[in-house]
Design a protein around this motif. Structure first.
Motif, PDB file in Angstrom:
ATOM      1  N   ASN A  68       1.069  -1.168  -0.172  1.00  0.00           N
ATOM      2  CA  ASN A  68       0.406  -0.280   0.421  1.00  0.00           C
ATOM      3  C   ASN A  68       0.899   1.223  -0.205  1.00  0.00           C
ATOM      4  OD1 ASN A  68      -2.374  -1.830  -0.481  1.00  0.00           O
ATOM      5  ND2 ASN A  68      -2.912  -1.547   2.659  1.00  0.00           N
ATOM      6  N   GLY A  69       1.967   1.043   0.675  1.00  0.00           N
ATOM      7  CA  GLY A  69       2.956   2.316   0.849  1.00  0.00           C
ATOM      8  C   GLY A  69       3.769   2.931  -1.075  1.00  0.00           C
ATOM      9  N   PHE A  70       3.540   1.668  -1.913  1.00  0.00           N
ATOM     10  CA  PHE A  70       3.934   2.186  -2.607  1.00  0.00           C
ATOM     11  C   PHE A  70       3.032   3.531  -4.164  1.00  0.00           C
ATOM     12  CE2 PHE A  70       6.469  -0.972  -1.811  1.00  0.00           C
ATOM     13  CZ  PHE A  70       8.139  -0.882  -2.551  1.00  0.00           C
ATOM     14  N   PRO A  71       3.362   4.047  -4.851  1.00  0.00           N
ATOM     15  CA  PRO A  71       2.137   4.799  -6.238  1.00  0.00           C
ATOM     16  C   PRO A  71       2.549   3.571  -7.248  1.00  0.00           C
ATOM     17  CG  PRO A  71       4.481   5.778  -5.806  1.00  0.00           C
ATOM     18  CD  PRO A  71       4.503   4.468  -5.058  1.00  0.00           C
ATOM     19  N   LYS A  72       0.637   3.458  -7.345  1.00  0.00           N
ATOM     20  CA  LYS A  72       0.367   2.544  -8.417  1.00  0.00           C
ATOM     21  C   LYS A  72       0.013   2.315  -9.581  1.00  0.00           C
ATOM     22  CE  LYS A  72      -0.987   0.524  -4.567  1.00  0.00           C
ATOM     23  NZ  LYS A  72      -0.650   1.308  -3.464  1.00  0.00           N
ATOM     24  N   ASP A  73       0.420   4.022 -10.522  1.00  0.00           N
ATOM     25  CA  ASP A  73       0.310   4.847 -11.695  1.00  0.00           C
ATOM     26  C   ASP A  73       1.495   4.285 -12.181  1.00  0.00           C
ATOM     27  OD1 ASP A  73      -0.763   6.197 -14.208  1.00  0.00           O
ATOM     28  OD2 ASP A  73       0.529   7.593 -13.525  1.00  0.00           O
ATOM     29  N   ASN A  74       0.906   2.905 -13.727  1.00  0.00           N
ATOM     30  CA  ASN A  74       1.990   2.270 -14.578  1.00  0.00           C
ATOM     31  C   ASN A  74       2.827   1.199 -13.517  1.00  0.00           C
ATOM     32  OD1 ASN A  74       2.463   1.614 -17.255  1.00  0.00           O
ATOM     33  ND2 ASN A  74       3.883   3.632 -17.232  1.00  0.00           N
ATOM     34  N   LEU A  75       2.214   0.565 -12.471  1.00  0.00           N
ATOM     35  CA  LEU A  75       3.346  -0.257 -12.175  1.00  0.00           C
ATOM     36  C   LEU A  75       3.361  -1.132 -12.562  1.00  0.00           C
ATOM     37  CD1 LEU A  75       4.553  -1.929  -9.113  1.00  0.00           C
ATOM     38  CD2 LEU A  75       2.276  -1.563  -8.250  1.00  0.00           C
ATOM     39  N   GLN A  76       4.186  -1.896 -12.797  1.00  0.00           N
ATOM     40  CA  GLN A  76       4.152  -3.265 -13.505  1.00  0.00           C
ATOM     41  C   GLN A  76       4.907  -4.247 -12.511  1.00  0.00           C
ATOM     42  OE1 GLN A  76       3.286  -3.796 -17.021  1.00  0.00           O
ATOM     43  NE2 GLN A  76       3.046  -1.305 -16.530  1.00  0.00           N
ATOM     44  N   TYR A  77       5.199  -4.378 -11.625  1.00  0.00           N
ATOM     45  CA  TYR A  77       6.080  -5.303 -11.551  1.00  0.00           C
ATOM     46  C   TYR A  77       6.700  -5.134 -10.099  1.00  0.00           C
ATOM     47  CZ  TYR A  77       8.229 -10.377 -11.562  1.00  0.00           C
ATOM     48  OH  TYR A  77       8.181 -11.746 -11.309  1.00  0.00           O
ATOM     49  N   PHE A  78       6.985  -6.689  -8.833  1.00  0.00           N
ATOM     50  CA  PHE A  78       7.388  -6.112  -7.942  1.00  0.00           C
ATOM     51  C   PHE A  78       8.609  -7.238  -7.823  1.00  0.00           C
ATOM     52  CE2 PHE A  78       4.191  -3.789  -5.743  1.00  0.00           C
ATOM     53  CZ  PHE A  78       4.753  -3.676  -5.445  1.00  0.00           C
ATOM     54  N   PHE A  79      10.070  -7.583  -7.188  1.00  0.00           N
ATOM     55  CA  PHE A  79      10.640  -8.095  -7.034  1.00  0.00           C
ATOM     56  C   PHE A  79      11.009  -7.683  -5.405  1.00  0.00           C
ATOM     57  CE2 PHE A  79      14.727  -9.994  -6.111  1.00  0.00           C
ATOM     58  CZ  PHE A  79      15.001 -10.854  -7.102  1.00  0.00           C
ATOM     59  N   ILE A  80      11.048  -8.933  -4.801  1.00  0.00           N
ATOM     60  CA  ILE A  80      11.302  -9.607  -2.832  1.00  0.00           C
ATOM     61  C   ILE A  80      12.744  -9.944  -2.026  1.00  0.00           C
ATOM     62  CG2 ILE A  80      10.150  -9.830  -1.047  1.00  0.00           C
ATOM     63  CD1 ILE A  80       8.610  -7.550  -3.146  1.00  0.00           C
ATOM     64  N   VAL A  81      13.291  -8.637  -1.488  1.00  0.00           N
ATOM     65  CA  VAL A  81      14.331  -9.766  -1.161  1.00  0.00           C
ATOM     66  C   VAL A  81      13.653  -9.522   0.462  1.00  0.00           C
ATOM     67  CG1 VAL A  81      16.861  -9.614  -0.621  1.00  0.00           C
ATOM     68  CG2 VAL A  81      16.003  -8.882  -2.989  1.00  0.00           C
ATOM     69  N   SER A  82      13.140 -11.050   0.601  1.00  0.00           N
ATOM     70  CA  SER A  82      12.858 -11.201   2.218  1.00  0.00           C
ATOM     71  C   SER A  82      13.843 -11.333   2.976  1.00  0.00           C
ATOM     72  CB  SER A  82      11.662 -12.021   2.114  1.00  0.00           C
ATOM     73  OG  SER A  82      11.397 -11.877   3.280  1.00  0.00           O
ATOM     74  N   GLU A  83      13.720 -11.094   4.409  1.00  0.00           N
ATOM     75  CA  GLU A  83      14.521 -11.875   5.296  1.00  0.00           C
ATOM     76  C   GLU A  83      14.263 -13.235   4.970  1.00  0.00           C
ATOM     77  OE1 GLU A  83      13.856 -12.965   9.298  1.00  0.00           O
ATOM     78  OE2 GLU A  83      12.112 -14.095   8.894  1.00  0.00           O
ATOM     79  N   GLY A  84      14.689 -14.642   5.940  1.00  0.00           N
ATOM     80  CA  GLY A  84      14.625 -15.717   5.960  1.00  0.00           C
ATOM     81  C   GLY A  84      14.656 -16.835   6.218  1.00  0.00           C
TER      82      GLY A  84
END
Length: 375
Positions: free
Chosen positions: A108-124
């Motif tokens: 929800n914290g990201f702008p949504k206009d023209n959003l195409q993709y997310f790449f996640i680097v998460s604690e494991g």
């Protein structure tokens, strides 16, 4: 797209493949946890890319081009010439380890206009990857893609580190959002593992904690199958993951992250719903290499342009099985995506990608996951 890569080995500074000037690049830094704990690591990378957006993630092995490294830090800096990106982070401790709420809040914290993709680097180490993905996707449009991975810590399972524009730390989940019509991103995953032994039903579980199989303590039952290898848990579990199959759904592979001797339970990297069917799994070197090739073929299947960058997230369990032949899975990938594609990535505690032909992302274990970029 302009890409520069480099590597840092123990006791040495970074060496870069070229010294091109990059404007506000995304700098992906994947490395051995001990090296990322060096208090000077962030400033060292910052000195190389003063205007860079620097994302760190600890690994169970580092990938750059056709080589798998250990006890190193690999760096890939990308300047996007036609598209844009934003990076945001949250920490699991700030959400009382409610990974679903964290994922929802992060998206929800990201702008949504023209959003195409997310790449996640998460604690494991402690994250429930399934819950994190569900939270991220709660308000996400179906056409937006999602992939990534859980950070690793070799086969130690002590702690993992990640960060954005600061020294790596525990509990961080980093999301990179990509924007622009000129950007083409595709992803896919595939395993190559085979189920064996009797199929059992999960009779007691809570989210990603498995308590009972067929009414019996899960850990006790699992130890019986492992025999002498039970003394090496949780490391030995990487060689024998679980296939978890819900009614009318594709089976998911689940790696055991930790065990609890007190209540005979096992902590897995993702959800293990009650009522699901479970089997042990195993694999061979050839099956794993062929699985990597299949993943690459699936990622390339509907592409319009050749990829300029490939981010690979492969499971530490695959690396343990392949041992000295680990790079064979990279060779299979390169044979499909092409030798001109810049390749970076890491060995992980969990991989995020949708099944082929499906929109929703899933948490996987024991797979090779590819995310291919071009502008």
């Amino acid at each position: 797209m302009k890409v520069a890569q480099g590597i840092k080995k123990l006791g040495q500074p970074f060496t870069l493949d070229n010294k091109m000037s990059l404007e506000n690049p995304l700098v992906l830094v994947f490395g051995n946890r001990y090296l990322l704990e060096d208090v000077s690591i962030y400033e060292e990378v910052r000195s190389l890319f003063p205007t860079g957006h620097i994302v760190f993630g600890s690994t169970s092995g580092e990938i750059m081009q056709d080589v798998v490294y250990e006890n190193s830090v690999v760096l890939t800096a990308i300047e996007f010439e036609k598209s844009k990106f934003e990076v945001k982070t949250k920490n699991v401790k700030d959400f009382n380890h409610n990974d679903y709420n964290l994922g929802e809040d992060l998206f929800n914290g990201f702008p949504k206009d023209n959003l195409q993709y997310f790449f996640i680097v998460s604690e494991g180490s402690t994250v429930n990857g399934s819950a994190l993905i569900k939270g991220l996707e709660k308000n996400m449009a179906k056409e937006i893609g999602l992939s990534g991975g859980l950070c690793g810590d070799d086969a130690r399972f002590e702690k993992t580190l990640a960060s954005y524009n600061e020294n790596p730390k525990e509990g961080e989940i980093v999301a990179i959002a990509f924007y622009g019509d000129s950007l083409e991103v595709t992803s896919a995953n595939y395993g190559g593992w085979t189920s064996f032994g009797p199929e059992r039903r999960i009779t007691k579980s809570e989210n990603n904690i498995l308590y009972e199989l067929d009414g019996k303590p899960a850990l006790d039952l699992y130890k019986k199958y492992l025999g002498d290898k039970a003394d090496e848990l949780p490391k030995s579990a990487l060689l024998y993951p679980l296939s978890v199959r819900k009614e009318n759904e594709e089976p998911l592979v689940r790696t055991i992250l930790n065990i609890n001797e007190k209540d005979n339970s096992m902590v897995l990297a993702g959800d293990v719903p009650e009522g699901s069917r479970v089997q042990l799994m195993m694999s061979t070197i050839d099956d794993i290499a062929n699985g990597a090739r299949t993943a690459a073929e699936l990622a390339m299947e509907n592409r319009v342009n050749n990829p300029q960058l490939a981010l690979l997230v492969s499971c530490v369990g695959r690396k343990l099985v392949m041992d000295q032949r680990t790079e064979e899975e990279l060779e299979e990938v390169i044979s499909i995506v092409g030798e001109n594609t810049k390749i970076s990535g890491f060995y992980s505690y969990g991989e995020m990608a949708p099944f082929a032909g499906m929109g929703n992302c899933k948490l996987h274990n024991q797979t090779m996951t590819l995310t291919l970029f071009s502008e």
